[in-house]
Design a protein around this motif. Structure first.
Motif, PDB file in Angstrom:
ATOM      1  N   LEU A  34       0.829  -1.208   0.000  1.00 11.40           N
ATOM      2  CA  LEU A  34       0.000   0.000   0.000  1.00 11.40           C
ATOM      3  C   LEU A  34       0.865   1.261   0.000  1.00 11.40           C
ATOM      4  O   LEU A  34       0.593   2.207  -0.751  1.00 11.40           O
ATOM      5  CB  LEU A  34      -0.932  -0.010   1.214  1.00 11.40           C
ATOM      6  CG  LEU A  34      -1.904   1.148   1.329  1.00 11.40           C
ATOM      7  CD1 LEU A  34      -2.891   1.139   0.171  1.00 11.40           C
ATOM      8  CD2 LEU A  34      -2.630   1.083   2.656  1.00 11.40           C
ATOM      9  N   LEU A  35       1.923   1.280   0.815  1.00  6.33           N
ATOM     10  CA  LEU A  35       2.845   2.418   0.839  1.00  6.33           C
ATOM     11  C   LEU A  35       3.521   2.605  -0.513  1.00  6.33           C
ATOM     12  O   LEU A  35       3.649   3.742  -0.998  1.00  6.33           O
ATOM     13  CB  LEU A  35       3.888   2.219   1.939  1.00  6.33           C
ATOM     14  CG  LEU A  35       4.935   3.313   2.072  1.00  6.33           C
ATOM     15  CD1 LEU A  35       4.291   4.633   2.496  1.00  6.33           C
ATOM     16  CD2 LEU A  35       5.995   2.917   3.072  1.00  6.33           C
ATOM     17  N   LEU A  36       3.918   1.524  -1.153  1.00  9.50           N
ATOM     18  CA  LEU A  36       4.546   1.602  -2.475  1.00  9.50           C
ATOM     19  C   LEU A  36       3.587   2.178  -3.507  1.00  9.50           C
ATOM     20  O   LEU A  36       3.974   3.034  -4.322  1.00  9.50           O
ATOM     21  CB  LEU A  36       5.026   0.212  -2.918  1.00  9.50           C
ATOM     22  CG  LEU A  36       5.671   0.139  -4.290  1.00  9.50           C
ATOM     23  CD1 LEU A  36       6.994   0.891  -4.297  1.00  9.50           C
ATOM     24  CD2 LEU A  36       5.864  -1.310  -4.696  1.00  9.50           C
ATOM     25  N   ILE A  37       2.321   1.765  -3.475  1.00 10.66           N
ATOM     26  CA  ILE A  37       1.328   2.294  -4.410  1.00 10.66           C
ATOM     27  C   ILE A  37       1.106   3.781  -4.182  1.00 10.66           C
ATOM     28  O   ILE A  37       1.044   4.567  -5.140  1.00 10.66           O
ATOM     29  CB  ILE A  37       0.011   1.499  -4.296  1.00 10.66           C
ATOM     30  CG1 ILE A  37       0.223   0.076  -4.806  1.00 10.66           C
ATOM     31  CG2 ILE A  37      -1.108   2.187  -5.056  1.00 10.66           C
ATOM     32  CD1 ILE A  37      -0.938  -0.853  -4.538  1.00 10.66           C
ATOM     33  N   VAL A  38       1.030   4.208  -2.910  1.00  8.36           N
ATOM     34  CA  VAL A  38       0.834   5.629  -2.602  1.00  8.36           C
ATOM     35  C   VAL A  38       2.016   6.446  -3.108  1.00  8.36           C
ATOM     36  O   VAL A  38       1.839   7.518  -3.695  1.00  8.36           O
ATOM     37  CB  VAL A  38       0.616   5.827  -1.079  1.00  8.36           C
ATOM     38  CG1 VAL A  38       0.706   7.284  -0.695  1.00  8.36           C
ATOM     39  CG2 VAL A  38      -0.719   5.246  -0.664  1.00  8.36           C
ATOM     40  N   VAL A  39       3.236   5.946  -2.913  1.00  7.54           N
ATOM     41  CA  VAL A  39       4.427   6.668  -3.388  1.00  7.54           C
ATOM     42  C   VAL A  39       4.429   6.743  -4.908  1.00  7.54           C
ATOM     43  O   VAL A  39       4.768   7.781  -5.489  1.00  7.54           O
ATOM     44  CB  VAL A  39       5.713   5.994  -2.861  1.00  7.54           C
ATOM     45  CG1 VAL A  39       6.947   6.546  -3.557  1.00  7.54           C
ATOM     46  CG2 VAL A  39       5.824   6.194  -1.366  1.00  7.54           C
ATOM     47  N   LEU A  40       4.042   5.664  -5.589  1.00 11.48           N
ATOM     48  CA  LEU A  40       4.011   5.687  -7.051  1.00 11.48           C
ATOM     49  C   LEU A  40       2.945   6.638  -7.586  1.00 11.48           C
ATOM     50  O   LEU A  40       3.155   7.302  -8.601  1.00 11.48           O
ATOM     51  CB  LEU A  40       3.763   4.280  -7.602  1.00 11.48           C
ATOM     52  CG  LEU A  40       4.921   3.293  -7.453  1.00 11.48           C
ATOM     53  CD1 LEU A  40       4.495   1.901  -7.907  1.00 11.48           C
ATOM     54  CD2 LEU A  40       6.127   3.772  -8.244  1.00 11.48           C
ATOM     55  N   VAL A  41       1.803   6.724  -6.913  1.00 10.22           N
ATOM     56  CA  VAL A  41       0.721   7.588  -7.385  1.00 10.22           C
ATOM     57  C   VAL A  41       1.038   9.057  -7.140  1.00 10.22           C
ATOM     58  O   VAL A  41       0.910   9.897  -8.025  1.00 10.22           O
ATOM     59  CB  VAL A  41      -0.623   7.187  -6.725  1.00 10.22           C
ATOM     60  CG1 VAL A  41      -1.698   8.230  -6.989  1.00 10.22           C
ATOM     61  CG2 VAL A  41      -1.062   5.830  -7.230  1.00 10.22           C
ATOM     62  N   PHE A  42       1.453   9.384  -5.918  1.00 15.55           N
ATOM     63  CA  PHE A  42       1.647  10.791  -5.552  1.00 15.55           C
ATOM     64  C   PHE A  42       3.068  11.290  -5.783  1.00 15.55           C
ATOM     65  O   PHE A  42       3.272  12.468  -6.036  1.00 15.55           O
ATOM     66  CB  PHE A  42       1.266  11.023  -4.091  1.00 15.55           C
ATOM     67  CG  PHE A  42      -0.207  10.889  -3.837  1.00 15.55           C
ATOM     68  CD1 PHE A  42      -1.086  11.848  -4.293  1.00 15.55           C
ATOM     69  CD2 PHE A  42      -0.703   9.809  -3.145  1.00 15.55           C
ATOM     70  CE1 PHE A  42      -2.441  11.739  -4.057  1.00 15.55           C
ATOM     71  CE2 PHE A  42      -2.053   9.685  -2.901  1.00 15.55           C
ATOM     72  CZ  PHE A  42      -2.930  10.642  -3.367  1.00 15.55           C
ATOM     73  N   GLY A  43       4.055  10.436  -5.644  1.00 17.22           N
ATOM     74  CA  GLY A  43       5.436  10.877  -5.773  1.00 17.22           C
ATOM     75  C   GLY A  43       5.963  11.377  -4.438  1.00 17.22           C
ATOM     76  O   GLY A  43       5.211  11.852  -3.576  1.00 17.22           O
ATOM     77  N   ARG A  46       5.987  14.784   0.542  1.00 22.78           N
ATOM     78  CA  ARG A  46       6.755  15.629   1.452  1.00 22.78           C
ATOM     79  C   ARG A  46       6.049  16.963   1.658  1.00 22.78           C
ATOM     80  O   ARG A  46       5.954  17.464   2.784  1.00 22.78           O
ATOM     81  CB  ARG A  46       8.152  15.851   0.886  1.00 22.78           C
ATOM     82  CG  ARG A  46       9.098  16.510   1.844  1.00 22.78           C
ATOM     83  CD  ARG A  46      10.510  16.577   1.290  1.00 22.78           C
ATOM     84  NE  ARG A  46      10.715  15.602   0.218  1.00 22.78           N
ATOM     85  CZ  ARG A  46      11.375  15.853  -0.904  1.00 22.78           C
ATOM     86  NH1 ARG A  46      11.909  17.015  -1.111  1.00 22.78           N
ATOM     87  NH2 ARG A  46      11.511  14.933  -1.834  1.00 22.78           N
ATOM     88  N   ASN A  47       5.515  17.551   0.587  1.00 20.51           N
ATOM     89  CA  ASN A  47       4.787  18.819   0.706  1.00 20.51           C
ATOM     90  C   ASN A  47       3.515  18.653   1.536  1.00 20.51           C
ATOM     91  O   ASN A  47       3.190  19.508   2.359  1.00 20.51           O
ATOM     92  CB  ASN A  47       4.437  19.364  -0.674  1.00 20.51           C
ATOM     93  CG  ASN A  47       5.642  19.890  -1.410  1.00 20.51           C
ATOM     94  OD1 ASN A  47       6.684  20.175  -0.809  1.00 20.51           O
ATOM     95  ND2 ASN A  47       5.530  20.004  -2.718  1.00 20.51           N
ATOM     96  N   MET A  48       2.787  17.557   1.311  1.00 16.36           N
ATOM     97  CA  MET A  48       1.567  17.316   2.089  1.00 16.36           C
ATOM     98  C   MET A  48       1.907  17.114   3.566  1.00 16.36           C
ATOM     99  O   MET A  48       1.185  17.579   4.442  1.00 16.36           O
ATOM    100  CB  MET A  48       0.813  16.100   1.555  1.00 16.36           C
ATOM    101  CG  MET A  48       0.103  16.365   0.250  1.00 16.36           C
ATOM    102  SD  MET A  48      -1.059  15.091  -0.259  1.00 16.36           S
ATOM    103  CE  MET A  48      -0.048  13.635  -0.363  1.00 16.36           C
ATOM    104  N   GLY A  49       3.010  16.431   3.842  1.00 17.18           N
ATOM    105  CA  GLY A  49       3.431  16.222   5.232  1.00 17.18           C
ATOM    106  C   GLY A  49       3.800  17.520   5.918  1.00 17.18           C
ATOM    107  O   GLY A  49       3.424  17.762   7.071  1.00 17.18           O
TER     108      GLY A  49
END
Length: 87
Positions: free
Chosen positions: A14-23, A28-31
């Motif tokens: 799930l984390l890998l999919i989120v990173v691939l979708v959002f970048g 980092r900006n959202m955080g």
């Protein structure tokens, strides 16, 4: 077992999919935006009895009261001027 019946492998996928979708840059900006929002919320929730609140001098209070009274007096006059007359 992981969190709520989700295994560690499922969380990693799930984390890998989120990173691939959002970048990574957008994540980092959202955080940082989320962190700034939480910091602003905590600052807004601070107890005003900490001595950080603004202290008004007596002449500032009198000036503030006069400006509020002038605003309250002007509001009914403006409403009466805008009211159409029935002839």
């Amino acid at each position: 077992m992981g969190i709520g019946g989700i295994s560690m492998w499922q969380l990693m996928i799930l984390l890998l999919i989120v990173v691939l979708v959002f970048g990574t840059k957008r994540l980092r900006n959202m955080g940082s935006d989320l962190g700034a929002a939480v910091k602003g919320f905590r600052k807004g929730m601070e107890d005003p009895a900490d001595g950080k609140e603004e202290k008004l001098e007596p002449d500032q209070i009198a000036t503030e009261n006069r400006s509020q009274a002038t605003t309250e007096e002007a509001a009914p006059d403006a409403a009466a001027k805008n009211k159409p007359s029935s002839t």
